[in-house]
Design a protein around this motif. Structure first.
Motif, short mmCIF file in Angstrom:
data_model
loop_
_atom_site.label_atom_id
_atom_site.label_comp_id
_atom_site.label_asym_id
_atom_site.label_seq_id
_atom_site.Cartn_x
_atom_site.Cartn_y
_atom_site.Cartn_z
N VAL A 168 -4.34 71.73 -36.78
CA VAL A 168 -3.75 70.89 -37.83
C VAL A 168 -3.22 71.78 -38.97
O VAL A 168 -2.10 71.58 -39.46
CB VAL A 168 -4.77 69.84 -38.36
CG1 VAL A 168 -4.28 69.18 -39.63
CG2 VAL A 168 -5.05 68.81 -37.28
N ILE A 169 -4.01 72.75 -39.38
CA ILE A 169 -3.57 73.66 -40.44
C ILE A 169 -2.33 74.44 -39.97
O ILE A 169 -1.37 74.59 -40.73
CB ILE A 169 -4.71 74.61 -40.85
CG1 ILE A 169 -5.79 73.82 -41.59
CG2 ILE A 169 -4.19 75.75 -41.73
CD1 ILE A 169 -7.07 74.58 -41.81
N GLY A 170 -2.37 74.89 -38.74
CA GLY A 170 -1.22 75.63 -38.20
C GLY A 170 0.03 74.78 -38.13
O GLY A 170 1.14 75.27 -38.39
N TYR A 228 0.73 71.80 -39.96
CA TYR A 228 1.20 71.18 -41.20
C TYR A 228 1.23 72.13 -42.40
O TYR A 228 1.96 71.87 -43.35
CB TYR A 228 0.35 69.95 -41.53
CG TYR A 228 0.53 68.88 -40.48
CD1 TYR A 228 1.74 68.19 -40.38
CD2 TYR A 228 -0.48 68.56 -39.59
CE1 TYR A 228 1.92 67.21 -39.41
CE2 TYR A 228 -0.31 67.59 -38.62
CZ TYR A 228 0.90 66.92 -38.55
OH TYR A 228 1.08 65.96 -37.58
N VAL A 229 0.44 73.18 -42.41
CA VAL A 229 0.43 74.12 -43.53
C VAL A 229 1.27 75.35 -43.21
O VAL A 229 2.09 75.77 -44.01
CB VAL A 229 -1.01 74.52 -43.91
CG1 VAL A 229 -1.02 75.54 -45.03
CG2 VAL A 229 -1.82 73.29 -44.31
N LEU A 230 1.07 75.88 -42.04
CA LEU A 230 1.82 77.05 -41.59
C LEU A 230 2.87 76.58 -40.58
O LEU A 230 2.65 75.61 -39.88
CB LEU A 230 0.90 78.08 -40.95
CG LEU A 230 -0.30 78.53 -41.79
CD1 LEU A 230 -1.24 79.37 -40.96
CD2 LEU A 230 0.17 79.30 -43.02
N PRO A 231 3.96 77.25 -40.47
CA PRO A 231 4.99 76.80 -39.53
C PRO A 231 4.76 77.30 -38.10
O PRO A 231 5.65 77.81 -37.46
CB PRO A 231 6.27 77.38 -40.13
CG PRO A 231 5.82 78.63 -40.79
CD PRO A 231 4.43 78.35 -41.30
N ILE A 232 3.52 77.17 -37.58
CA ILE A 232 3.24 77.62 -36.22
C ILE A 232 2.59 76.49 -35.42
O ILE A 232 1.89 75.65 -35.98
CB ILE A 232 2.34 78.88 -36.20
CG1 ILE A 232 1.02 78.62 -36.95
CG2 ILE A 232 3.06 80.08 -36.78
CD1 ILE A 232 0.03 79.76 -36.89
N LYS A 233 2.85 76.51 -34.14
CA LYS A 233 2.21 75.55 -33.25
C LYS A 233 1.20 76.30 -32.39
O LYS A 233 1.51 77.33 -31.81
CB LYS A 233 3.26 74.86 -32.37
CG LYS A 233 4.17 73.96 -33.15
CD LYS A 233 5.12 73.24 -32.23
CE LYS A 233 6.05 72.36 -33.05
NZ LYS A 233 7.01 71.66 -32.23
N LEU A 283 -13.49 73.08 -35.06
CA LEU A 283 -12.79 74.28 -35.51
C LEU A 283 -11.40 74.38 -34.89
O LEU A 283 -10.41 74.63 -35.58
CB LEU A 283 -13.61 75.53 -35.17
CG LEU A 283 -13.01 76.87 -35.59
CD1 LEU A 283 -12.94 76.96 -37.10
CD2 LEU A 283 -13.82 78.00 -35.01
N ALA A 284 -11.30 74.16 -33.58
CA ALA A 284 -10.01 74.28 -32.89
C ALA A 284 -9.00 73.25 -33.39
O ALA A 284 -7.84 73.57 -33.63
CB ALA A 284 -10.20 74.15 -31.38
#
Length: 167
Positions: free
Chosen positions: A33-35, A37-42, A27-28
């Motif tokens: 990865v979604i954060g 490559y999909v969303l602009p957050i690290k 999950l983490a």
């Protein structure tokens, strides 16, 4: 028997914790990865928490692997021994393993004590919570080493799948 119930409880608890650690890691890392490559957050804390879960999973998983016969062993020679000699070899191997695990437990306790004054860089968790995985996991593995000798006393070096189905 209360001892058998306690052992079953410890094994179930350890298995549950290992599954929980694995699920949390998946999950983490997925969230990270979604954060990224999909969303602009690290999400650095996702990476750090997944790494901590991996440490716990590795330490607890060592005992689970031993219980299920997934630990590498060269047992062709001991398997060819007569029963009395196989039992002696089993006890000697277990004693050597216990000495090694005692060293790891001691080192893990020293590391845990040192971690009481440290925090993780991103989550600011006390590091003793991560370092505690070593003595807890190796303690569980030591328990499995001892139980393996007793549970497999009638044929110490039989293939694991044969002894698990006969119990």
């Amino acid at each position: 028997m209360p001892v058998k119930r306690l052992i079953a409880f410890v094994r179930a608890l350890t298995t549950g914790c290992a599954v929980l650690c694995f699920c949390f890691m998946v999950l983490a890392v997925s969230v990270q990865v979604i954060g990224r490559y999909v969303l602009p957050i690290k999400l650095g804390n996702a990476v750090e928490s997944a790494a901590f879960a991996q440490v716990w999973l590795a330490c607890l998983g060592a005992g689970l692997a031993l219980r299920h016969g997934a630990v590498f062993a060269v047992d062709a020679l001991p398997a060819a021994l007569p029963l009395w000699a196989a039992r002696v070899a089993s006890v000697l191997i277990a004693a050597g393993s216990l000495v090694f695990l005692a060293v790891l437990i001691y080192g893990g306790l020293l590391l845990t004590r040192q971690g009481a004054s440290q925090t993780s860089p991103t989550l600011l968790l006390p590091m003793w919570t991560v370092f505690l995985a070593v003595p807890v996991g190796m303690g569980f593995m030591a328990l499995e080493v001892v139980l393996r000798v007793f549970e497999r006393w009638s044929d110490p070096f039989a293939p694991v799948f044969e002894t698990e189905t006969s119990q």
